[in-house]
Structures are given as C-alpha cells and as structure tokens.
Design a protein around this motif. Structure first.
Motif, PDB file in Angstrom:
ATOM      1  N   ARG A  48      -2.102   3.276   3.244  1.00  0.00           N
ATOM      2  CA  ARG A  48      -1.862   4.711   3.427  1.00  0.00           C
ATOM      3  C   ARG A  48      -2.972   5.561   2.795  1.00  0.00           C
ATOM      4  O   ARG A  48      -2.775   6.737   2.510  1.00  0.00           O
ATOM      5  CB  ARG A  48      -0.483   5.071   2.863  1.00  0.00           C
ATOM      6  CG  ARG A  48       0.632   4.516   3.748  1.00  0.00           C
ATOM      7  CD  ARG A  48       1.984   4.435   3.086  1.00  0.00           C
ATOM      8  NE  ARG A  48       2.942   3.746   3.943  1.00  0.00           N
ATOM      9  CZ  ARG A  48       3.080   2.420   4.009  1.00  0.00           C
ATOM     10  NH1 ARG A  48       2.318   1.639   3.271  1.00  0.00           N
ATOM     11  NH2 ARG A  48       3.959   1.880   4.832  1.00  0.00           N
ATOM     12  N   GLY A 100       0.793  -1.237   0.000  1.00  0.00           N
ATOM     13  CA  GLY A 100       0.000   0.000   0.000  1.00  0.00           C
ATOM     14  C   GLY A 100       0.815   1.272   0.000  1.00  0.00           C
ATOM     15  O   GLY A 100       0.534   2.196   0.765  1.00  0.00           O
ATOM     16  N   VAL A 101       1.824   1.334  -0.863  1.00  0.00           N
ATOM     17  CA  VAL A 101       2.653   2.547  -0.947  1.00  0.00           C
ATOM     18  C   VAL A 101       2.404   3.337  -2.236  1.00  0.00           C
ATOM     19  O   VAL A 101       3.052   4.348  -2.478  1.00  0.00           O
ATOM     20  CB  VAL A 101       4.169   2.227  -0.873  1.00  0.00           C
ATOM     21  CG1 VAL A 101       4.548   1.749   0.506  1.00  0.00           C
ATOM     22  CG2 VAL A 101       4.567   1.193  -1.938  1.00  0.00           C
ATOM     23  N   GLY A 102       1.484   2.863  -3.059  1.00  0.00           N
ATOM     24  CA  GLY A 102       1.297   3.467  -4.374  1.00  0.00           C
ATOM     25  C   GLY A 102       0.612   4.817  -4.333  1.00  0.00           C
ATOM     26  O   GLY A 102      -0.256   5.072  -3.502  1.00  0.00           O
TER      27      GLY A 102
END
Lengths: 324, 324
Positions: free
Chosen positions: A226, A195-197
């Motif tokens: 995030r 979930g860093v995109g």
C-alpha cells in the motif's frame, strides 16, 4: 531563544540517523519463490551475481524447504554451489526444520534463517503449526545451526497485521522476539507481511520492542503493498534500525497471505538512504542493471519505482540520440 | 529515569501530528493534462463527481491556459458548467495569465492557482519566462483574481531539484514564497516536480521556509517517481503541514520534466493518514471506486499501490466465490 511551536520540526524530527545501514537482499528467495515462472538455476545465479556486483553483502539466496512445498527452490544445493563464495558476502537460506538443516550443512551454508508467524491463524495456514510449535521448532533448528557454526537470523511475520486475524498484539511479538534472542538468534527481521503498516504503528512496535531488545538486533522487512514501506523505513531509521530487508525491483510477496504483493524494492530503499547521507555500500546504477536482469528473467515489469524511473530516463535519452 | 540512547525513538520522532489534514486533489488537471488520451468533458465530470462522492473537498479541475498549449484542457468552461457547485467543495483551476483570468471570472471560478518554477532553466523551458517575469505575472494575476473575489493558491515547482539545473537553492524558494505571500496568496504548494526528494532534504526545505512562512500557508505537492512521496509527506506531517496535493490513482506527472511520472496517489496518502489517526474526511472505499473510474476512462492501470492492492483483493474474493 525560547522553544517555538516549530522548533521540534527544525532538526529534531529525524534527528541523528545511522551513518550506514545494511540492505538484506531477499529477492532471490522471497522474491523468486512467489513468481509463477521457475527459473533455471543458472539464471538465479546470474541474478545473484549481479546483486553482488552492485555491492550487496547480505543475500538470502534460497530455502532448504521440502521441494514438495516450494518446487521453485528445489535446486538449493546446486545454486549454492554455482554462486560459490564471494569475498565479504554472506549468502543465507531459509531453514524450516532439522531435515533442511542437514542439507544446509552439507551445502556449507554460513547463515540460516528461521521463520515464525506472530499470528496463530497465519502460522496454522502457512506452516500448519501453532506459534508454540513453531517457536519450539525454531529453537531446535537454531541450536543445531549454531552448533554447526552457522549464524542464525529469525523472521517474524504478520507483525503489523494478519490477513486472517487482523490486529496482532505487540506483546505477543515481544514474547516471540525474546524467545528467539534467548535461542541465540543474532538478528530479528520484523515483517509487515501484507503491507498494512503505517508510521505511527511502526513507531509503537519499535517502542515496545526496544524496551527489551537492543536495536542492533532488529531488522525491518517491510512490504510496499500500500505504498508505505519507505515511510515505515524512515521511522525505523530514526529509531536507529540499521538493517532493512528489500527485494530487487520489488520482486515477490507472500504466497500464503491473500492480497500480499510487493516487497520493498531494494533500489527505492537505497535511493532514499543515499539521499539522506546514509551509506549502504551499494552502487545504485549497478542495482538498476540487476533489476533489469530480474525483469528479463521473469518476463515482466517489476513494481520498483526507482527502477522504472531509471529505465524510463534511459529510454528517453536513447530516443533523443536516435532523433539527432 | 535518565535519557537512554533509545529515548528519542520512543514517542518523540513523530510527536504530535495534526488531527486532520486536507487532501488537495490534482488528478483532473495535473493528472489528465499529462495523459495521451484526451477525455470527453462528460467523462472528466464523471471522474470529478466520483471524487466528490468520496468526500474530497478541494479539487483542481482544469486550467484556463491557452488551448494551443494544452488542448486536453480546452473545455475548461464547459467542464466547470457541467460539475456545477457542490456543497462544501471548492473547485479550482490553474490561471496562467490575465487572459485566462478573464475566462475564469466568466466561468465563476472560486479559486485560482498560479504557477512559478524555482529553477530558471525549468521556468524558461516550461513557460518561456524568467523567474522574475513569472513572479511579476503571478502577482498581476493574483491581484486581479483577489479583486474578482477569488482565493488564490500558488504552485512552486522544482523545489527539490530541477531536471535541467539539478540542485535548486532553498534561499531562492524562500524568496519566491515570500513574494507570493506578499501578493496575497493564501497557500503555497511546494512541488517535488520530478520526484527526487528524500526526507532529510524535505526537513531542510521546511526548516528554511518555516522561519519566514506560517506552516498553515504551506502545502506539499510530492511526486512518487522514486517511491519517496509518502516518506516525504511524513516529514511534512510531523512539521505540522496540513495540506497534501495528490492525484487519484497517481494520475499524471510533469510534461516538461524528462523522466517525471507519478503524482502521489490520493489513496496511498489517505491510507497512511488514516492509519496514523489523521483524519481527511475522505472515504477510502469510495476513493478506490473513483480510481477504478479513472483507470477505465484513460484505459490503463494506474500506479497507485493501495488502488492496485484493493482491486487485487476484490478480484481474489470474486474468484473464490466463483469456485464455491
């Protein structure tokens, strides 16, 4: 009229969106395998039934992985028997190897999913194989599954970033995707595992892939760790992607990726799609009921925002009724 | 090369984004006024200081509303005294009427904010005035505030929908905005007060407004009640909007709108902006520290996803260190 500096914003930003998209539900497998509490098989079946009642048509229900690895999913055969066949619904399962495939065949599975990490370090830690070994294994399983009459889907994880390697080169993602398509996979699910995109990156990844892979073959599997899953979905939708993986209530994460939590919640995705006139065939009220069942079964509140807003509103109405 | 069906997706979707945006922090006012626990003034000042340390430059700290209405903010004068002046930082406050403006002038306020609902029913319930009455009042306060040398910002609430009326016509929003700009307001903050907005609607609202109002005058005040705040922000960003209201950790909601919860979390917005190369001047690590302080002061976990992911990662690292 001449183009003004605002004309791009007026109508061209989102452009023509797909009229309809599929939600591919991963809560019962990806979600539940990451929960501490192992549910009885009948409870899993109850949740899956609620998802079907809500109109979900593509549901990954379990994994034919060794019970030594993931004891939560050791009841794969029994669960498939319990949920049975439902008109118009495809139940799928993760199949990591040929041994798993034998079990899946016996159980009458219609759709298998294979799994490859786009990060060398993540692949080693996750399944103790290099990417090359994982690709060979996925091809083997895919070939055998196709021969057995199944449809095969491929998951590609850590596409937006890896907890161990950081940046993952998009060229590698393209290579793996082409390999999987060559092997006969009908759809590739691109995973933002931790979930860093963010949206510009999503645009760049899709841009690179769409030069080689038809958009119909792509799905997005976004995590909301995030908070960016829906913004990234919007980019996918604008690019013509029509399958979005999601998990009821946001159930689950990735057990091998430190800090990873929160699949995109099915209700949040459906709310946004419907709000934009993009149909899913899913009933949002029924989905909230399924989310409530998921909460009840695992014994904690889930992170899905639409779910919490809907349950909060209902409570308020009930308390107003009680006061009058 | 001829245009293909994919060419729109390749680079045109997001287009040129602003290089830099402002985050307008509303946690200390909008956030804290909706918390059950009233904080001591020194705790509010501590939170505001942490936000300044993180690099925030525009912070709404309180409201000069009657203490009878919102007792949580009765310490407006004392708080402004306590936070003092900070180089390059503008502290603002809500000023609902001329009586409040007198107090704001005495306290040396630099920037005042006025408030109008775009829904007749919401306006009545919220401030017991019709929209016409609220517009007259806002003009009165704005004129007096400008005469006193303040800058004036306008909030427009329920733009995406009203808990009592449902749909709010965009023509009415345009009328109110034009009225407020005529009155001398430097920026209009468009509020999705109950968090029902989806991206197509955001595009339509901006489309209608940008025919009459320069984009520099617009800000978005989005609630994340149903998870769509960042997707809606992305539409705003693509349309050239450069101010986004947000609340540390997602503190607060709207006390008069049933079911409303969750301002867009400042960290979630900053994470997405930075991930797209859009600068904010804010240090994300420091922002997490401020979020932690906010949680400590109000005594509960906040909904901001980036905050929870960052705190979760830190805990994991600490527990690994403890094990070795």
């Amino acid at each position: 009229m001449p183009e003004t500096s605002h004309s791009r914003a007026r109508g061209n930003l989102l452009g023509q969106l797909p009229k309809r998209v599929d939600v591919y539900e991963v809560g019962p497998r990806d979600g539940l395998q990451n929960e501490l509490r192992t549910l009885p098989t009948r409870d899993k079946a109850r949740l899956i039934n609620a998802l079907v009642e809500a109109g979900e048509k593509r549901i990954e229900v379990t994994s034919f992985v060794s019970p030594k690895w993931i004891p939560q999913l050791a009841d794969a055969e029994e669960l498939l028997r319990l949920v049975g066949r439902r008109e118009g619904v495809v139940f799928s399962a993760l199949v990591p190897n040929l041994k798993g495939l034998e079990r899946a065949k016996e159980a009458g599975l219609e759709e298998a999913a294979v799994f490859i990490s786009a990060s060398e370090a993540h692949s080693k830690k996750n399944i103790n194989k290099s990417i090359a070994e994982a690709m060979a294994g996925a091809r083997e399983v895919t070939t055998a599954a196709l021969q057995a009459g199944m449809r095969v889907r491929g998951y590609l994880s850590t596409v937006w970033g890896c907890p161990y390697e950081g940046h993952v080169p998009v060229e590698r993602v393209v290579d793996i995707c082409r390999h999987l398509v060559d092997a006969g996979i009908y759809q590739l699910s691109l995973g933002d595992t931790i979930g860093v995109g963010t949206p510009r990156q999503t645009e760049e990844i899709l841009d690179a892939l769409l030069k080689h892979i038809p958009v119909e073959k792509l799905a997005l599997h976004l995590h909301d760790t995030r908070g960016t899953a829906l913004a990234n979905s919007l980019v996918g939708l604008s690019a013509g992607v029509t399958t979005f993986d999601a998990s009821i209530g946001g159930l689950g994460g990735c057990p091998y990726a430190p800090g990873a939590a929160g699949n995109l919640a099915t209700e949040d995705a459906v709310f946004m799609f419907h709000g934009m006139g993009v149909e899913t065939g899913i009933n949002l009220d029924r989905l909230v009921e399924a989310g409530e069942i998921a909460q009840e079964l695992i014994g904690r509140k889930l992170a899905g925002k639409f779910l919490q807003a809907a349950l909060g509103e209902r409570e308020k109405k009930a308390s107003r009724r009680a006061q009058t």
